[in-house]
Design an enzyme around this catalytic site. Structure first.
Site, short mmCIF file in Angstrom:
data_model
loop_
_atom_site.label_atom_id
_atom_site.label_comp_id
_atom_site.label_asym_id
_atom_site.label_seq_id
_atom_site.Cartn_x
_atom_site.Cartn_y
_atom_site.Cartn_z
N HIS A 109 -4.60 2.28 7.61
CA HIS A 109 -3.22 2.78 7.69
C HIS A 109 -3.00 3.85 6.62
CE1 HIS A 109 1.30 1.93 8.09
NE2 HIS A 109 1.23 2.66 6.99
N GLU A 110 -3.47 3.58 5.39
CA GLU A 110 -3.25 4.53 4.28
C GLU A 110 -4.06 5.80 4.48
OE1 GLU A 110 -0.83 4.05 2.59
OE2 GLU A 110 -0.57 1.89 2.75
N HIS A 170 -2.41 8.15 6.70
CA HIS A 170 -1.36 8.95 6.03
C HIS A 170 -1.94 10.25 5.48
CE1 HIS A 170 2.36 6.68 6.06
NE2 HIS A 170 1.79 5.59 5.60
N CYS A 215 5.78 0.20 7.60
CA CYS A 215 5.44 1.33 6.73
C CYS A 215 6.67 1.69 5.91
CB CYS A 215 5.03 2.52 7.59
SG CYS A 215 4.62 3.99 6.64
N LEU A 216 6.44 1.95 4.61
CA LEU A 216 7.57 2.32 3.74
C LEU A 216 8.21 3.63 4.20
CD1 LEU A 216 6.00 1.42 0.28
CD2 LEU A 216 7.73 0.13 1.54
N GLY A 272 0.84 -1.19 0.00
CA GLY A 272 0.00 0.00 0.00
C GLY A 272 0.88 1.24 0.00
N GLN A 284 3.28 10.02 0.98
CA GLN A 284 4.55 9.28 1.12
C GLN A 284 5.50 9.57 -0.04
OE1 GLN A 284 2.42 5.35 2.03
NE2 GLN A 284 4.30 5.16 3.20
ZN LIG Z 1 2.59 3.67 5.76
#
Ligand SMILES: [Zn+2]
Length: 196
Positions: free
Chosen positions: A136-137, A140, A94-95, A46, A51
């Site tokens: 989660h997204e 963000h 998380c990236l 995701g 991000q």
């Molecule tokens: Zn994330």
């Protein structure tokens, strides 16, 4: 399509609230496609627009697990319109918080309303990993990271470590040393929680 650079914490852009998109046009579809490619390359399951430094309410997902296979999903202006009373704890990564994982408690099932890649409104019932991932997204898009759901003590420890790694990397680059992260990747545990 193009790979976009992924921002990592701490970065002020990750703490900002993203703006809704007016329409899903060619330019936005290009962003969606670039985000998906960036997510696959990371690799992750995701990715949210902030991000990659774009403060628009856009997320992409593709979960391919034994228990859930979603295919590629593009969501503009996603919002949770229903959430279960039942909660579930899932180990999240998380990236934008590389190499750190933590259990986060969230509603087990949610319904998300969004505009798809064609600009059509959709409602989707999500459970399991998909429910976790969507929440989660969307976090963000509101400037919230999964580490904001854990204790301040643990959060600050993770942020300090991330800063240390960044400084080491900057110093290595200045001195022309090879990337340490690449060596680490080789023996990374493949079973670790997915980055989203
Ligand atoms: Zn994330």
């Amino acid at each position: 399509m193009a790979l976009l650079p992924i921002i990592t914490a701490p970065d002020p852009r990750l703490k900002k609230k993203s703006q809704p998109v007016a329409t899903v046009d060619a330019e936005l579809r290009q962003l969606m496609d670039d985000m998906l490619e960036t997510m696959y390359a990371a690799p992750g399951i995701g990715l949210a627009a902030p991000q990659v430094g774009v403060l628009k309410r856009v997320i992409v997902l593709d979960i391919d697990r034994e228990e859930v296979k979603t295919g590629r999903l593009f969501m503009a202006n996603p919002e949770i319109i229903e959430a279960s009373d039942e909660d579930v704890s899932y180990e999240e990564g998380c990236l934008s918080v590389p190499e750190h994982y933590s259990e986060v408690v969230r509603p087990a099932n949610v319904t998300v309303r969004y505009l798809d890649r064609d600009g059509k409104q959709q409602d989707m019932k999500c459970e399991g990993l998909l429910a976790t991932c969507v929440q989660h997204e969307i976090d963000h898009l509101d400037g919230i990271l999964f580490i904001d759901h854990i204790s301040a003590l643990k959060r600050n420890m993770i942020l300090r470590k991330l800063l240390k790694v960044r400084k080491e990397k900057e110093r290595d680059e200045a001195e022309g040393k090879p990337d340490r992260a690449k060596d680490k990747d080789k023996d990374k545990d493949k079973e670790s929680a997915p980055a989203i």
